[in-house]
Design a protein around this motif. Structure first.
Motif, PDB file in Angstrom:
ATOM      1  N   UNK A  49       2.922  30.918  -0.163  1.00 50.06           N
ATOM      2  CA  UNK A  49       3.393  29.587   0.248  1.00 50.06           C
ATOM      3  C   UNK A  49       2.733  29.151   1.557  1.00 50.06           C
ATOM      4  N   UNK A  50       1.422  29.386   1.659  1.00 50.40           N
ATOM      5  CA  UNK A  50       0.689  29.085   2.885  1.00 50.40           C
ATOM      6  C   UNK A  50       0.129  27.672   2.857  1.00 50.40           C
ATOM      7  N   UNK A  51      -0.444  27.298   3.959  1.00 51.50           N
ATOM      8  CA  UNK A  51      -1.196  26.051   4.053  1.00 51.50           C
ATOM      9  C   UNK A  51      -2.677  26.387   4.111  1.00 51.50           C
ATOM     10  N   UNK A  52      -3.465  25.694   3.301  1.00 49.84           N
ATOM     11  CA  UNK A  52      -4.875  26.049   3.154  1.00 49.84           C
ATOM     12  C   UNK A  52      -5.746  24.804   3.166  1.00 49.84           C
ATOM     13  N   UNK A  53      -6.941  24.961   3.716  1.00 47.19           N
ATOM     14  CA  UNK A  53      -7.972  23.914   3.696  1.00 47.19           C
ATOM     15  C   UNK A  53      -9.184  24.476   2.971  1.00 47.19           C
ATOM     16  N   UNK A  54      -9.564  23.832   1.880  1.00 52.38           N
ATOM     17  CA  UNK A  54     -10.711  24.254   1.080  1.00 52.38           C
ATOM     18  C   UNK A  54     -11.826  23.237   1.271  1.00 52.38           C
ATOM     19  N   UNK A  55     -12.926  23.668   1.859  1.00 50.85           N
ATOM     20  CA  UNK A  55     -14.103  22.825   2.077  1.00 50.85           C
ATOM     21  C   UNK A  55     -15.230  23.399   1.229  1.00 50.85           C
ATOM     22  N   UNK A  62     -12.528  22.267  -6.853  1.00 47.42           N
ATOM     23  CA  UNK A  62     -11.357  22.158  -5.978  1.00 47.42           C
ATOM     24  C   UNK A  62     -10.141  21.647  -6.743  1.00 47.42           C
ATOM     25  N   UNK A  63     -10.356  20.683  -7.653  1.00 50.53           N
ATOM     26  CA  UNK A  63      -9.207  20.154  -8.398  1.00 50.53           C
ATOM     27  C   UNK A  63      -8.595  21.221  -9.301  1.00 50.53           C
ATOM     28  N   UNK A 160      -3.602  17.268  -0.265  1.00 51.54           N
ATOM     29  CA  UNK A 160      -4.281  16.159   0.410  1.00 51.54           C
ATOM     30  C   UNK A 160      -5.730  16.203  -0.054  1.00 51.54           C
ATOM     31  N   UNK A 161      -6.072  15.355  -1.007  1.00 50.07           N
ATOM     32  CA  UNK A 161      -7.436  15.342  -1.518  1.00 50.07           C
ATOM     33  C   UNK A 161      -8.313  14.442  -0.646  1.00 50.07           C
ATOM     34  N   UNK A 162      -9.597  14.758  -0.596  1.00 49.36           N
ATOM     35  CA  UNK A 162     -10.524  14.062   0.300  1.00 49.36           C
ATOM     36  C   UNK A 162      -9.971  14.064   1.724  1.00 49.36           C
ATOM     37  N   UNK A 163      -9.646  15.275   2.186  1.00 48.50           N
ATOM     38  CA  UNK A 163      -8.886  15.435   3.422  1.00 48.50           C
ATOM     39  C   UNK A 163      -9.656  15.012   4.664  1.00 48.50           C
ATOM     40  N   UNK A 196      -8.233  19.448   0.625  1.00 44.64           N
ATOM     41  CA  UNK A 196      -9.553  19.708   0.045  1.00 44.64           C
ATOM     42  C   UNK A 196     -10.530  18.592   0.406  1.00 44.64           C
ATOM     43  N   UNK A 197     -11.777  18.969   0.581  1.00 45.88           N
ATOM     44  CA  UNK A 197     -12.844  17.991   0.800  1.00 45.88           C
ATOM     45  C   UNK A 197     -14.183  18.672   0.577  1.00 45.88           C
ATOM     46  N   UNK A 198     -15.192  17.856   0.311  1.00 46.09           N
ATOM     47  CA  UNK A 198     -16.558  18.371   0.192  1.00 46.09           C
ATOM     48  C   UNK A 198     -17.395  18.023   1.407  1.00 46.09           C
TER      49      UNK A 198
END
Length: 706
Positions: A49-55, A62-63, A160-163, A196-198
Motif C-alpha cells: 500500500x505504498x506510494x510510487x512514481x513510475x517514470x 505504465x497503464x 495520477x497519469x501524466x504526473x 506515472x509519466x514518460x
C-alpha cells in the motif's frame, strides 16, 4: 477471463504474481510478460500500500501497472480505483484497455455530461472498478462535495497519469492538477497512490515524488526508443516546408501525425496536403469532441495517412503501429517534443521522426509566453472583485477585471488551489485567506522556459546524437553521467550521416504557393455585447442591433502563406501599401458575397499604420470607383486601448471616434483597417457609423491576429 487470487493471507505468494501475469496477457496478448519494474510497482501498491512514481518511456506499459493493480485490489475487497487523466483521447483508450482485462471502467469528462448522474450512482453502488476523471472535475462543486469524499475514503488506489502536469516545472503544467495534492492528503489510511509519466527530468521527478508522499518509491528507466529515427530538415520558408511534406508524405511508413504549432497552420497544412491527394484531416482544440473521436478512430484504423494536429492530440493517444511523427514548426521544449514524438514506433521496428523548424517558431513561443500568469496588480483586482458572501460566476466577474475569459479562469484556478478563493454552486467566493504573489517562483519559471527554448534551438543545430540530446534533457538514468558523449543511437541523421533530401520540384512549389497564396477569409461580426457593461457605465447590452455585416481579411498572421508577408508588412515602418497587397485586396473584394455593393470607403484611424491604412483605402476607392470618405478619426484625448477582456475593451472604445458627416454618402461603407484581433474595435467603429446614419458597414482588414 483469468481468475484473480482473492486471498490476502499471503499476498506476496507466487499466485499473486501469476494472477498479475494472467491479467497482463488479457491486456497485451498471450506472449506478454511483466517487466521487473512493473511487478515491483504492482507489489508496492497491492501488497505494501505504498506510494510510487513510475517514470518510463512511452509504450513501456505504465497503464498495465495500474489496471492490474486495480483488479488485484478489487479482488481483495478494496474500493474503486480513481485515475486522474488529462485528455479525452487518453480516457477512451484506457477504458477500451480496461475492458480487455475485465475491468469495469467509467469516465467523467466534458464529453459525456448526460451520463454523469448514472456514473455517480454506479460509483456509490460499488459496481465500477475504475473511475477515470479529468483534473478539472476535482473542483466541480457537486463532484468535490458529494462524490470525491467517498472516493477519498474508500478508494482502492489513486492514479495520477501524466504526473508531470502536477509540477509547475513540467512542460504541460495545469493549475487543476495542483488540486491532486489535496486529494492525496485527504486519502484514507492505507490507500496506495501511483503517479506515472514518460517525460520528467530530475527536477520534476523530485517535485512530483515530494507532492505525493514522503516515502515515495521511484521506479525510473531509460528513455531510449530504438525504433525512432530522428531527423531535422531545414527549408527556406513555410511554402517550401509544406511543398516538401506534400511530396514526401506518401514515402513515410504507415500512418502518422503531423504536428503544427497553431490551429491556422494545422488547417492550412490539411488543406494543401489534401489538395495533393493525401488522405489527411485537421485535429485541433477547435475540433468538436465527437469529430475528434471519429478522427482518432480513422487514424487507428489507417483510414487516413495522417492527422494534421496541434498539441490537442497528445498525451495518451495510443496507436502502437504509428509509423511517423512530423513537426512543421518546433515545440518550445525538448521535453514536450520528446513526449509528442513518443507517439510513434511503440509496436514497430522503425518509425520516422522529422522536425521541420522555421524562423517564425520563436515568435509563436513568445506569444504563448505572453499569456502566462498575469502580473500581481491584475490578480489582486480579481481578488478585490470577489466577496465571501455572494458568489460571482466567471461571466459576471469578467467585466470587472482586465482579463479575457481563458486567463481569468486560469487565475481563479490558481487562487483556488492557493486557498484564496473557492468554487461553489453559482460561481466563485473569496475566502478572505491571506495570499502572496510568488514573484520569485514566476521569475524562476520564466527563466526555465527560456532555457528550454534555447535547448530546442540547440537540438536543431547539434552535430551530436539527437536521441542522446533528448535523453540528457530528461536526465535519462540510462546515460552514464561520467560519459558526456556516448557512442550515440546509431539511428538519427547525425549518427548515420544520412540526410533526407531537401529538393522540392518547382511545380510542387508553385502549386503549394498558389494554394497558400489564395487570399481571403471571413470576419464574423460580433452578435452580443459583453455582459456587465452597465457596471462600467456603458449603456449597451444584449444583441447588437447596429452591427457590421460579415467582413473580410486577406489572411491571418499565423497563415502559412500570407501570414509571414502580412506580419513583415505590419512589423516594418509605416509606408504606402505595396501593389501586391492591393492586388490581393482586390481579389478578396471580387469574391465578396455582399448583399449590397459599397458606395464609399473609409479608413480607420490607425496609431501604428496610418499611411498604410490610408493609402489602401485611397487605392480601393480609386479602383472601385468608391467615394473616399477619408479617415474615421479617433478622439485625441483618449489613451491607447490596452484592456484584455471584452467588457473593458468595449468600455475603452465606446464613443472613441469623432462622428463623421455622412449626409452626402451614407453607404454602404467599406471600413478599412490594418489588422483586427478581438473584433471589438471594428464593432464599436461600426456602431459609431451606424449611429451617424450609415446604412451598412463592411469591415475589411489586411490581417487577423489569429
Amino acid at each position: 477471463m483469468v481468475p484473480v487470487t482473492t486471498t490476502t493471507a499471503n499476498p506476496t505468494s507466487p499466485a499473486l504474481r501469476e494472477s498479475a501475469e494472467g491479467l497482463l496477457r488479457e491486456l497485451a496478448g498471450p506472449s506478454a510478460r511483466l517487466r521487473e519494474d512493473q511487478w515491483r510497482a504492482i507489489e508496492a501498491l497491492v501488497v505494501h500500500r505504498r506510494r510510487a512514481l513510475v517514470v518510463q518511456r512511452t509504450g513501456w506499459g505504465k497503464s498495465a501497472v495500474y489496471f492490474i493493480a486495480a483488479k488485484l485490489l478489487r479482488a481483495q475487497g478494496r474500493g474503486a480505483t480513481v485515475i486522474v487523466s488529462p485528455l479525452l483521447a487518453l480516457m477512451r483508450n484506457q477504458v477500451a484497455a480496461a475492458e480487455r482485462a475485465g475491468v469495469v471502467a467509467a469516465t467523467i469528462n466534458s464529453g459525456n455530461v448526460t451520463e454523469w448522474d448514472e456514473i455517480h450512482a454506479q460509483v456509490a453502488a460499488g459496481t465500477v472498478d475504475v473511475l477515470l476523471v479529468s483534473p478539472e472535475r476535482l473542483n466541480n462543486p457537486d463532484f468535490r462535495d458529494q462524490v470525491l469524499p467517498r472516493l477519498a475514503a474508500d478508494a482502492g488506489l489513486v492514479v495520477i497519469d501524466e504526473a508531470h502536469c502536477v509540477s509547475d516545472w513540467g512542460h504541460d503544467f495545469r493549475p487543476d492538477y495542483r488540486r491532486i495534492r489535496t486529494l492525496v492528503d485527504e486519502l484514507g489510511t492505507g490507500i496506495p497512490v501511483l503517479a506515472t509519466t514518460a517525460t520528467a527530468n530530475d527536477r520534476v521527478v523530485r517535485d512530483v515524488a515530494t507532492q505525493i508522499g514522503t516515502d515515495t518509491l521511484v521506479l525510473r528507466g531509460t528513455l531510449d526508443r530504438e525504433s525512432l529515427h530522428l531527423s531535422v530538415v531545414r527549408l527556406p520558408d513555410a511554402v517550401a516546408r509544406t511543398a516538401w511534406l506534400g511530396e514526401q508524405l506518401h514515402r513515410l511508413p504507415g500512418s502518422g501525425i503531423v504536428y503544427a504549432l497553431t490551429v491556422a497552420a494545422a488547417q492550412d497544412l490539411a488543406d494543401v496536403l489534401g489538395s495533393h491527394g493525401h488522405r489527411v484531416a485537421a485535429y485541433t482544440g477547435q475540433t468538436d469532441p465527437a469529430e475528434r473521436e471519429a478522427l482518432e478512430a480513422a487514424l487507428l484504423g489507417n483510414e487516413v495517412k495522417a492527422l494534421i494536429a496541434t498539441s490537442a492530440l497528445g498525451m495518451g493517444f495510443d496507436k502502437p503501429d504509428l509509423g511517423f511523427v512530423v513537426h512543421v514548426g518546433a515545440p518550445s521544449s525538448p521535453i514536450s517534443y520528446y513526449q509528442q514524438v513518443g507517439r510513434a514506433g511503440r509496436g514497430t521496428a522503425r518509425a520516422e521522426v522529422v522536425l521541420l523548424p522555421g524562423p517564425e517558431d520563436t515568435r509563436i513561443w513568445s506569444y504563448f509566453a505572453s499569456v502566462a500568469f498575469p502580473r500581481e496588480h491584475i490578480v489582486r483586482s480579481v481578488l478585490a472583485a470577489l466577496n465571501p458572501d455572494r458568489p460571482l460566476s466567471t461571466v459576471a466577474l469578467e467585466p470587472l477585471v482586465e482579463l479575457n475569459r481563458s486567463r481569468l479562469e486560469m487565475v481563479l484556478k490558481v487562487l483556488d488551489v492557493d486557498g484564496a478563493v473557492r468554487r461553489v454552486r453559482g460561481g466563485w467566493l473569496a475566502t478572505g485567506a491571506p495570499w502572496t504573489y510568488d514573484t520569485e517562483r514566476y521569475t524562476r519559471l520564466s527563466a526555465a522556459r527560456e532555457a528550454e527554448q534555447q535547448a530546442m534551438l540547440d537540438y536543431q543545430s547539434t552535430a551530436d546524437c539527437r536521441m542522446e540530446f533528448l535523453r540528457r534533457q530528461l536526465d535519462d538514468p540510462g546515460l552514464p553521467a561520467s560519459q558526456p558523449h556516448s557512442p550515440g543511437c546509431g539511428r538519427c541523421d547525425n549518427c548515420t550521416g544520412t540526410r533526407l533530401d531537401t529538393a522540392v520540384a518547382e511545380e510542387a512549389l508553385a502549386a503549394t504557393r498558389a494554394r497558400l497564396d489564395r487570399p481571403g477569409l471571413d470576419l464574423a461580426p460580433r452578435k452580443q455585447w459583453p455582459t456587465g457593461l452597465a457596471k462600467l457605465g456603458i449603456p449597451l447590452s444584449g444583441k447588437i442591433t447596429s452591427g457590421a455585416e460579415t467582413g473580410r481579411a486577406i489572411g491571418r498572421l499565423t497563415d502559412l502563406g500570407w501570414g509571414q508577408r502580412l506580419r513583415a508588412l505590419l512589423d516594418a515602418p509605416d509606408a504606402p501599401v505595396p501593389d501586391v497587397v492591393v492586388e490581393a485586396a482586390i481579389a478578396v473584394l471580387r469574391e465578396w458575397n455582399w448583399t449590397t455593393r459599397p458606395t464609399a470607403v473609409l479608413a480607420m484611424d490607425s496609431p501604428d499604420h496610418p499611411i498604410l491604412t490610408g493609402t489602401l483605402a485611397a487605392r480601393l476607392a480609386e479602383i472601385g470607383r468608391l467615394h473616399n470618405l477619408g479617415t474615421l478619426l479617433r478622439r485625441p484625448d483618449l489613451p491607447p486601448v490596452s484592456a484584455a477582456n471584452s467588457a473593458h475593451r468595449v468600455a475603452a472604445l465606446y464613443n472613441s471616434w469623432q462622428p463623421p458627416n455622412l449626409t452626402a454618402n451614407p453607404g454602404p461603407i467599406l471600413l478599412v483597417d490594418a489588422q483586427t484581433d478581438t473584433g471589438w474595435t471594428l464593432t464599436l467603429a461600426t456602431h459609431t457609423l451606424r449611429q451617424s446614419g450609415a446604412t451598412a458597414v463592411l469591415p475589411f482588414t489586411l490581417a487577423t491576429v489569429t
